[in-house]
Design a protein around this motif. Structure first.
Motif, PDB file in Angstrom:
ATOM      1  N   TRP A  69      10.274   9.352   4.045  1.00 40.95           N
ATOM      2  CA  TRP A  69       9.413   8.244   3.629  1.00 40.95           C
ATOM      3  C   TRP A  69       8.723   7.654   4.855  1.00 40.95           C
ATOM      4  O   TRP A  69       7.517   7.442   4.860  1.00 40.95           O
ATOM      5  CB  TRP A  69      10.256   7.194   2.918  1.00 40.95           C
ATOM      6  CG  TRP A  69       9.492   6.092   2.230  1.00 40.95           C
ATOM      7  CD1 TRP A  69       8.586   5.247   2.776  1.00 40.95           C
ATOM      8  CD2 TRP A  69       9.576   5.739   0.841  1.00 40.95           C
ATOM      9  NE1 TRP A  69       8.107   4.369   1.845  1.00 40.95           N
ATOM     10  CE2 TRP A  69       8.697   4.641   0.642  1.00 40.95           C
ATOM     11  CE3 TRP A  69      10.323   6.215  -0.233  1.00 40.95           C
ATOM     12  CZ2 TRP A  69       8.541   4.034  -0.619  1.00 40.95           C
ATOM     13  CZ3 TRP A  69      10.167   5.597  -1.470  1.00 40.95           C
ATOM     14  CH2 TRP A  69       9.288   4.535  -1.660  1.00 40.95           C
ATOM     15  N   LYS A 120      10.078  11.833  -2.432  1.00 37.62           N
ATOM     16  CA  LYS A 120      11.032  10.990  -1.701  1.00 37.62           C
ATOM     17  C   LYS A 120      11.526   9.842  -2.577  1.00 37.62           C
ATOM     18  O   LYS A 120      12.695   9.432  -2.487  1.00 37.62           O
ATOM     19  CB  LYS A 120      10.396  10.430  -0.425  1.00 37.62           C
ATOM     20  CG  LYS A 120       9.901  11.482   0.560  1.00 37.62           C
ATOM     21  CD  LYS A 120      10.906  12.573   0.844  1.00 37.62           C
ATOM     22  CE  LYS A 120      10.339  13.642   1.746  1.00 37.62           C
ATOM     23  NZ  LYS A 120      11.179  14.852   1.797  1.00 37.62           N
ATOM     24  N   TRP A 142       4.652   7.722   5.580  1.00 37.35           N
ATOM     25  CA  TRP A 142       4.041   6.426   5.218  1.00 37.35           C
ATOM     26  C   TRP A 142       2.672   6.317   5.889  1.00 37.35           C
ATOM     27  O   TRP A 142       2.548   6.563   7.090  1.00 37.35           O
ATOM     28  CB  TRP A 142       4.942   5.292   5.667  1.00 37.35           C
ATOM     29  CG  TRP A 142       4.495   3.945   5.158  1.00 37.35           C
ATOM     30  CD1 TRP A 142       3.846   2.990   5.863  1.00 37.35           C
ATOM     31  CD2 TRP A 142       4.651   3.427   3.836  1.00 37.35           C
ATOM     32  NE1 TRP A 142       3.598   1.893   5.068  1.00 37.35           N
ATOM     33  CE2 TRP A 142       4.073   2.135   3.811  1.00 37.35           C
ATOM     34  CE3 TRP A 142       5.221   3.937   2.653  1.00 37.35           C
ATOM     35  CZ2 TRP A 142       4.046   1.356   2.660  1.00 37.35           C
ATOM     36  CZ3 TRP A 142       5.195   3.145   1.517  1.00 37.35           C
ATOM     37  CH2 TRP A 142       4.616   1.870   1.534  1.00 37.35           C
TER      38      TRP A 142
END
Length: 228
Positions: free
Chosen positions: A222, A21, A226
């Protein structure tokens, strides 16, 4: 001890998806920079183009063996209902074709295989990618609908004894909804990119469309990956 932002960043980048990413962001930012400065500053535009190409090839190297992810998903958690299992087979089959032929696309673009194979490998890879994303999107919309129904049922309950449990269940449903919406955003963005390769057209192939789609895909991915 709870992880702070730096700890989470390190954990995220340690994952293959995390690196992908980040480099995808480089790839599509540089694409937009190249488009923006091409007429005014050809030298900067050329540097941006080289960054874009290098980022794209690097991502393909990171994805070596990634086609096994779809196979393992089908083997381990194909879906909770016959409909979801059917959609999972179609979605993951498309993704497996995408990642498998992406290896040959990478090898042809770096000159290990005949460079003339690149266009054909790109088409097959993009077709598999787009095919898979359509069914991933459908699966996510089904899950979103089920989540809304579950939330309504929980909202109708008035049992004070299970209030904490109800709040926790609602939190999980809403958290899952956000993740599903991020997945839909990423998959729709990647679908635009795939269609640009399969059936070139002025809208999907415009640099701004591709650049924004790439960034939406990268940043939605992302968010989904995360660490919590």
């Amino acid at each position: 001890m709870n992880n702070d932002t730096v700890d989470k960043l390190v954990i995220f980048l340690a994952k293959r998806d995390g690196i992908d990413k980040l480099v995808k962001t480089f790839q599509y930012v540089s694409k937009l920079v190249h488009w923006h400065v091409e007429a005014k500053n050809p030298e900067i535009a050329q540097r941006a183009k080289q960054w874009e190409v290098a980022s794209g090839l690097s991502r393909k190297a990171f994805r070596t063996g990634r086609f096994l992810t779809g196979f393992n998903a089908l083997r381990r958690s194909p879906g909770s209902t016959p409909t979801l299992r059917f959609l999972a087979v179609l979605a993951n089959a498309g993704e497996m074709v995408y990642f498998f032929f992406d290896h040959f696309l990478w090898l042809s673009r770096i000159g290990t295989l005949n460079p003339n194979l690149a266009r054909k490998m790109s088409f097959i890879s993009a077709f598999g990618e787009s095919f898979g994303y359509v069914f991933f999107i459908i699966s996510d919309f089904i899950a979103l609908k089920e989540g809304l129904e579950a939330e309504r049922k929980l909202g109708a309950l008035e049992d004070n004894k299970s209030r904490d449990k109800k709040i926790e269940s609602l939190r999980k449903i809403r958290s899952d909804r956000v993740m599903r919406l991020m997945a839909v955003a990423a998959n729709v963005a990647d679908l635009f990119i795939g269609v640009a390769d399969i059936e070139p057209n002025p809208f999907c192939n415009h640099t701004v469309t591709l650049g924004i789609s790439g960034l939406v895909s990268a940043w939605a991915g992302w968010y989904r990956n995360w660490p919590s």
